[in-house]
Design a protein around this motif. Structure first.
Motif, PDB file in Angstrom:
ATOM      1  N   GLY A  83       4.166  -2.077  12.176  1.00  0.00           N
ATOM      2  CA  GLY A  83       4.967  -2.376  13.383  1.00  0.00           C
ATOM      3  C   GLY A  83       6.400  -2.576  13.074  1.00  0.00           C
ATOM      4  N   THR A  84       7.284  -2.344  13.850  1.00  0.00           N
ATOM      5  CA  THR A  84       8.986  -2.607  13.570  1.00  0.00           C
ATOM      6  C   THR A  84       9.313  -3.907  13.653  1.00  0.00           C
ATOM      7  OG1 THR A  84       9.594  -1.837  15.712  1.00  0.00           O
ATOM      8  CG2 THR A  84       9.372  -0.322  13.813  1.00  0.00           C
ATOM      9  N   ASP A  85       8.714  -4.822  14.428  1.00  0.00           N
ATOM     10  CA  ASP A  85       9.232  -5.991  14.888  1.00  0.00           C
ATOM     11  C   ASP A  85       9.398  -6.921  13.526  1.00  0.00           C
ATOM     12  OD1 ASP A  85      10.004  -5.513  17.623  1.00  0.00           O
ATOM     13  OD2 ASP A  85       7.817  -5.816  18.042  1.00  0.00           O
ATOM     14  N   THR A  86       8.585  -6.814  12.692  1.00  0.00           N
ATOM     15  CA  THR A  86       8.373  -7.850  11.637  1.00  0.00           C
ATOM     16  C   THR A  86       8.152  -7.196  10.225  1.00  0.00           C
ATOM     17  OG1 THR A  86       5.804  -8.048  11.750  1.00  0.00           O
ATOM     18  CG2 THR A  86       7.178  -9.778  12.911  1.00  0.00           C
ATOM     19  N   MET A  87       8.661  -5.746  10.207  1.00  0.00           N
ATOM     20  CA  MET A  87       8.654  -4.911   8.983  1.00  0.00           C
ATOM     21  C   MET A  87       9.357  -5.623   7.863  1.00  0.00           C
ATOM     22  SD  MET A  87       9.792  -1.014   8.710  1.00  0.00           S
ATOM     23  CE  MET A  87       8.623  -0.506  10.237  1.00  0.00           C
ATOM     24  N   ALA A  88      10.477  -6.328   8.121  1.00  0.00           N
ATOM     25  CA  ALA A  88      11.535  -6.839   7.007  1.00  0.00           C
ATOM     26  C   ALA A  88      10.795  -8.019   6.587  1.00  0.00           C
ATOM     27  CB  ALA A  88      12.696  -7.204   7.897  1.00  0.00           C
ATOM     28  N   GLN A  89      10.125  -8.687   7.209  1.00  0.00           N
ATOM     29  CA  GLN A  89       9.196 -10.027   6.711  1.00  0.00           C
ATOM     30  C   GLN A  89       8.140  -9.579   5.747  1.00  0.00           C
ATOM     31  OE1 GLN A  89      10.293  -9.592   9.925  1.00  0.00           O
ATOM     32  NE2 GLN A  89      10.470 -11.443  10.990  1.00  0.00           N
ATOM     33  N   THR A  90       7.523  -8.622   6.224  1.00  0.00           N
ATOM     34  CA  THR A  90       6.502  -7.970   5.326  1.00  0.00           C
ATOM     35  C   THR A  90       7.007  -7.401   3.927  1.00  0.00           C
ATOM     36  OG1 THR A  90       4.917  -7.697   7.390  1.00  0.00           O
ATOM     37  CG2 THR A  90       4.528  -6.293   5.269  1.00  0.00           C
ATOM     38  N   ALA A  91       7.927  -6.634   4.322  1.00  0.00           N
ATOM     39  CA  ALA A  91       8.869  -5.983   3.096  1.00  0.00           C
ATOM     40  C   ALA A  91       9.180  -7.151   1.933  1.00  0.00           C
ATOM     41  CB  ALA A  91       9.925  -5.056   3.383  1.00  0.00           C
ATOM     42  N   LYS A  92       9.762  -8.015   2.481  1.00  0.00           N
ATOM     43  CA  LYS A  92      10.121  -9.251   1.756  1.00  0.00           C
ATOM     44  C   LYS A  92       9.080  -9.987   0.860  1.00  0.00           C
ATOM     45  CE  LYS A  92      13.029 -13.413   1.968  1.00  0.00           C
ATOM     46  NZ  LYS A  92      13.595 -14.580   2.480  1.00  0.00           N
ATOM     47  N   TYR A  93       7.841  -9.995   1.809  1.00  0.00           N
ATOM     48  CA  TYR A  93       6.458 -10.557   1.182  1.00  0.00           C
ATOM     49  C   TYR A  93       6.267  -9.787  -0.044  1.00  0.00           C
ATOM     50  CZ  TYR A  93       2.481 -13.671   1.354  1.00  0.00           C
ATOM     51  OH  TYR A  93       1.611 -14.657   0.860  1.00  0.00           O
ATOM     52  N   LEU A  94       6.303  -8.633  -0.075  1.00  0.00           N
ATOM     53  CA  LEU A  94       5.647  -7.597  -0.967  1.00  0.00           C
ATOM     54  C   LEU A  94       6.555  -7.477  -2.087  1.00  0.00           C
ATOM     55  CD1 LEU A  94       3.848  -5.023   1.388  1.00  0.00           C
ATOM     56  CD2 LEU A  94       2.928  -7.006   0.426  1.00  0.00           C
ATOM     57  N   SER A  95       7.905  -7.884  -1.935  1.00  0.00           N
ATOM     58  CA  SER A  95       8.771  -7.175  -2.927  1.00  0.00           C
ATOM     59  C   SER A  95       8.552  -7.682  -4.186  1.00  0.00           C
ATOM     60  CB  SER A  95      10.315  -7.847  -2.343  1.00  0.00           C
ATOM     61  OG  SER A  95       9.825  -9.473  -2.527  1.00  0.00           O
ATOM     62  N   GLY A  96       7.863  -8.508  -4.604  1.00  0.00           N
ATOM     63  CA  GLY A  96       7.377  -8.758  -5.818  1.00  0.00           C
ATOM     64  C   GLY A  96       6.493  -8.005  -6.682  1.00  0.00           C
ATOM     65  N   ILE A  97       5.807  -7.081  -5.909  1.00  0.00           N
ATOM     66  CA  ILE A  97       4.764  -6.173  -6.445  1.00  0.00           C
ATOM     67  C   ILE A  97       5.482  -4.947  -7.228  1.00  0.00           C
ATOM     68  CG2 ILE A  97       2.881  -4.503  -5.820  1.00  0.00           C
ATOM     69  CD1 ILE A  97       2.362  -6.177  -3.401  1.00  0.00           C
ATOM     70  N   ASN A  98       4.971  -4.673  -8.380  1.00  0.00           N
ATOM     71  CA  ASN A  98       5.591  -3.760  -9.350  1.00  0.00           C
ATOM     72  C   ASN A  98       5.007  -2.376  -8.956  1.00  0.00           C
ATOM     73  OD1 ASN A  98       7.253  -2.746 -11.122  1.00  0.00           O
ATOM     74  ND2 ASN A  98       5.911  -3.350 -12.905  1.00  0.00           N
ATOM     75  N   LYS A  99       5.259  -1.808  -7.692  1.00  0.00           N
ATOM     76  CA  LYS A  99       4.727  -0.603  -7.405  1.00  0.00           C
ATOM     77  C   LYS A  99       5.898   0.042  -6.423  1.00  0.00           C
ATOM     78  CE  LYS A  99      -0.094  -1.357  -7.799  1.00  0.00           C
ATOM     79  NZ  LYS A  99      -1.560  -1.187  -7.239  1.00  0.00           N
ATOM     80  N   THR A 100       5.803   1.301  -6.272  1.00  0.00           N
ATOM     81  CA  THR A 100       6.927   1.925  -5.232  1.00  0.00           C
ATOM     82  C   THR A 100       6.305   1.654  -3.720  1.00  0.00           C
ATOM     83  OG1 THR A 100       7.541   3.445  -6.647  1.00  0.00           O
ATOM     84  CG2 THR A 100       8.092   3.809  -4.354  1.00  0.00           C
ATOM     85  N   ILE A 101       6.703   0.743  -2.997  1.00  0.00           N
ATOM     86  CA  ILE A 101       6.201   0.835  -1.582  1.00  0.00           C
ATOM     87  C   ILE A 101       7.147   1.068  -0.486  1.00  0.00           C
ATOM     88  CG2 ILE A 101       5.296  -1.120  -0.016  1.00  0.00           C
ATOM     89  CD1 ILE A 101       4.289  -2.617  -2.517  1.00  0.00           C
ATOM     90  N   VAL A 102       6.591   2.037   0.476  1.00  0.00           N
ATOM     91  CA  VAL A 102       7.496   2.385   1.390  1.00  0.00           C
ATOM     92  C   VAL A 102       6.745   1.852   2.897  1.00  0.00           C
ATOM     93  CG1 VAL A 102       8.126   4.506   3.057  1.00  0.00           C
ATOM     94  CG2 VAL A 102       8.348   4.406   0.476  1.00  0.00           C
ATOM     95  N   ILE A 103       7.457   1.146   3.658  1.00  0.00           N
ATOM     96  CA  ILE A 103       6.950   0.502   4.943  1.00  0.00           C
ATOM     97  C   ILE A 103       7.475   1.671   5.963  1.00  0.00           C
ATOM     98  CG2 ILE A 103       6.518  -1.474   6.432  1.00  0.00           C
ATOM     99  CD1 ILE A 103       6.725  -3.157   3.795  1.00  0.00           C
ATOM    100  N   THR A 104       6.902   2.113   6.945  1.00  0.00           N
ATOM    101  CA  THR A 104       7.411   3.020   8.005  1.00  0.00           C
ATOM    102  C   THR A 104       6.603   2.564   9.382  1.00  0.00           C
ATOM    103  OG1 THR A 104       7.793   5.060   8.556  1.00  0.00           O
ATOM    104  CG2 THR A 104       5.665   4.798   7.657  1.00  0.00           C
ATOM    105  N   GLY A 105       7.481   2.610  10.343  1.00  0.00           N
ATOM    106  CA  GLY A 105       7.039   2.371  11.619  1.00  0.00           C
ATOM    107  C   GLY A 105       7.345   3.534  12.805  1.00  0.00           C
ATOM    108  N   SER A 106       7.321   3.127  13.910  1.00  0.00           N
ATOM    109  CA  SER A 106       7.701   4.073  14.940  1.00  0.00           C
ATOM    110  C   SER A 106       8.114   3.438  16.220  1.00  0.00           C
ATOM    111  CB  SER A 106       6.548   5.045  15.265  1.00  0.00           C
ATOM    112  OG  SER A 106       6.979   5.997  16.182  1.00  0.00           O
ATOM    113  N   MET A 107       9.144   3.915  16.948  1.00  0.00           N
ATOM    114  CA  MET A 107       9.530   3.540  18.248  1.00  0.00           C
ATOM    115  C   MET A 107       8.440   3.817  19.328  1.00  0.00           C
ATOM    116  SD  MET A 107      12.138   1.407  17.225  1.00  0.00           S
ATOM    117  CE  MET A 107      12.647   1.048  18.900  1.00  0.00           C
ATOM    118  N   LYS A 108       7.810   4.823  19.011  1.00  0.00           N
ATOM    119  CA  LYS A 108       6.789   5.274  20.069  1.00  0.00           C
ATOM    120  C   LYS A 108       5.629   5.774  19.247  1.00  0.00           C
ATOM    121  CE  LYS A 108      10.188   7.985  22.560  1.00  0.00           C
ATOM    122  NZ  LYS A 108      10.573   9.431  23.112  1.00  0.00           N
TER     123      LYS A 108
END
Length: 115
Positions: A83-108
């Protein structure tokens, strides 16, 4: 190369209500399954479900579970639907993982034909 797709919920996975018989959307099967079926990708992928929640309901325990899942799977390329509302918080939380991670969401929801 194999890519991991992880479902966490959010608007992208919402569907018309089936259980509640009301107006509230429900989080259904991963939208990326339907998207990938249409695209017929030339890469291998594996599907995982972390949880099915609106992003405003994601807890620290949920993020811990997601982080553990990302760290434990063999794939080093990960796409997370969120979900887009807390995507940034989750991205920050996962930032230490040494893998390529893409987080995506949708407005609809993906179920909407014009999404």
């Amino acid at each position: 190369m194999q890519i991991a797709f992880i479902q966490t919920g959010g608007t992208i996975d919402k569907d018309y209500p089936k259980v509640s018989k009301g107006w509230a959307f429900e989080i259904d099967e991963p939208a990326y399954n339907r998207i990938l079926e249409k695209l017929r990708p030339s890469f291998l992928f594996k599907s995982y479900e972390a949880f099915k929640k609106d992003s405003q309901e994601i807890t620290l325990e949920d993020r811990d579970k997601l982080k553990s899942l990302c760290e434990s799977i063999s794939e080093d390329k990960i796409i997370i639907t969120h979900g887009t509302d807390t995507m940034a918080q989750t991205a920050k939380y996962l930032s230490g993982i040494n893998k390529t991670i893409v987080i995506t969401g949708s407005m609809k929801p993906e179920r909407f034909s014009n999404s």
